[in-house]
Design an enzyme around this catalytic site. Sequence first.
Site, PDB file in Angstrom:
ATOM      1  N   ASN A   1      49.451  35.030  40.011  1.00 31.47           N
ATOM      2  CA  ASN A   1      48.874  34.431  38.799  1.00 31.47           C
ATOM      3  C   ASN A   1      48.615  35.556  37.795  1.00 31.47           C
ATOM      4  OD1 ASN A   1      47.331  33.183  36.857  1.00 31.47           O
ATOM      5  ND2 ASN A   1      45.586  32.764  38.208  1.00 31.47           N
TER       6      ASN A   1
ATOM      7  N   LYS B   1      47.499  35.294  34.786  1.00 25.82           N
ATOM      8  CA  LYS B   1      46.368  35.013  33.879  1.00 25.82           C
ATOM      9  C   LYS B   1      46.776  35.345  32.436  1.00 25.82           C
ATOM     10  CE  LYS B   1      43.327  35.685  37.789  1.00 25.82           C
ATOM     11  NZ  LYS B   1      42.042  36.064  38.325  1.00 25.82           N
TER      12      LYS B   1
ATOM     13  N   HIS C   1      41.744  26.258  38.645  1.00 29.88           N
ATOM     14  CA  HIS C   1      41.436  27.669  38.885  1.00 29.88           C
ATOM     15  C   HIS C   1      39.980  27.936  38.494  1.00 29.88           C
ATOM     16  CE1 HIS C   1      41.346  32.002  38.558  1.00 29.88           C
ATOM     17  NE2 HIS C   1      42.366  32.004  39.401  1.00 29.88           N
TER      18      HIS C   1
ATOM     19  N   GLU D   1      38.540  30.178  36.905  1.00 34.79           N
ATOM     20  CA  GLU D   1      38.292  30.578  35.508  1.00 34.79           C
ATOM     21  C   GLU D   1      38.320  29.370  34.577  1.00 34.79           C
ATOM     22  OE1 GLU D   1      41.250  33.643  35.682  1.00 34.79           O
ATOM     23  OE2 GLU D   1      39.942  34.638  37.129  1.00 34.79           O
TER      24      GLU D   1
ATOM     25  N   GLU E   1      40.016  30.034  46.808  1.00 36.30           N
ATOM     26  CA  GLU E   1      39.720  31.267  46.092  1.00 36.30           C
ATOM     27  C   GLU E   1      38.207  31.383  45.904  1.00 36.30           C
ATOM     28  OE1 GLU E   1      43.315  32.758  43.677  1.00 36.30           O
ATOM     29  OE2 GLU E   1      42.281  31.310  42.427  1.00 36.30           O
TER      30      GLU E   1
ATOM     31  N   SER F   1      41.291  39.131  45.305  1.00 39.08           N
ATOM     32  CA  SER F   1      41.455  40.559  45.627  1.00 39.08           C
ATOM     33  C   SER F   1      42.484  40.839  46.731  1.00 39.08           C
ATOM     34  CB  SER F   1      40.109  41.199  45.969  1.00 39.08           C
ATOM     35  OG  SER F   1      39.254  41.171  44.831  1.00 39.08           O
TER      36      SER F   1
HETATM   37  P1  13P Z   1      42.518  38.779  41.891  1.00 40.71           P
HETATM   38  O1  13P Z   1      43.636  38.950  42.868  1.00 40.71           O
HETATM   39  O2  13P Z   1      42.650  39.662  40.681  1.00 40.71           O
HETATM   40  O3  13P Z   1      41.184  38.883  42.568  1.00 40.71           O
HETATM   41  O4  13P Z   1      42.612  37.286  41.304  1.00 40.71           O
HETATM   42  C1  13P Z   1      42.735  36.217  42.178  1.00 40.71           C
HETATM   43  C2  13P Z   1      43.041  34.989  41.401  1.00 40.71           C
HETATM   44  O5  13P Z   1      42.212  34.503  40.649  1.00 40.71           O
HETATM   45  C3  13P Z   1      44.381  34.392  41.562  1.00 40.71           C
HETATM   46  O6  13P Z   1      44.446  33.134  40.999  1.00 40.71           O
END
Ligand code: 13P
Length: 245
Positions: free
Chosen positions: A9, A11, A94, A96, A162, A204
Amino acid sequence: MKKIVIAGNWKMNMTRKETKEFMVRISSFTMDRNDIDVILFPPYTSIDSAQSFKPEWIKIGSQNLWYKDSGAFTGEISPIFLKELGVEYVLIGHSERRHILNEQDEILNLKVKSALQHDIIPIFCVGERKEENEKNIGKQVIKRQIEEGLKFINQEVILAYEPVWAIGTGRAATPDIAEEMHSYITQLTLEKPFTVKAILYGGSVNPDNISDLIAMPHIDGVLIGGASLSSDKFLKMLDIVKKRR
Ligand code: 13P
């Protein structure tokens, strides 16, 4: 051997130019295994660049969609537009989008329905926040997110666990903690009308921990954020997954 999904992802990162460079670099990798699915989620404006330069074994997904096909929804993207760009997957729920954009269960449910109606496979994301984890109510939170977000769904979906406290923190869930939640999600969804194709872990994930995570029996793949932006790290992770199985 179970099928493994490696998803990245991106983002709000990766311009069209950076997307092209990433895809050109990654094209030298040989993915000769059909039990590994690789999916990348570029930002909307880089989707066609990704499609033009990607190797054939990478599939493209969208980070979001709107649940209507067209109309007065300024700034939103229709599933029809995404289909036109060859998008096969979509991230829905997600953390976020849940916590920064305040998307609620009800709208996420409409988005899942819309994706499925257009033959786009939803990757439905769930996860508890740090304070919920500390109060030991993570499982309750996930149960609600799944039951509300996937209400009246009877098709096939992919889930991603997640934990919010592990996203972008460099502090991934340990394989044992992730396994416990994946096993809980597996049990919870066994009797539901929808089918779960895979449950991915996200938060992570990096070249140092991917191998131990995917070795767990209920972890069917990973959803990688930060570490998927570097072609070197992404290639390293693909190589680890390809070699260990
Ligand atoms: P990170 O791998 O940067 O922690 O992000 C995880 C994530 O939100 C994938 O959708």
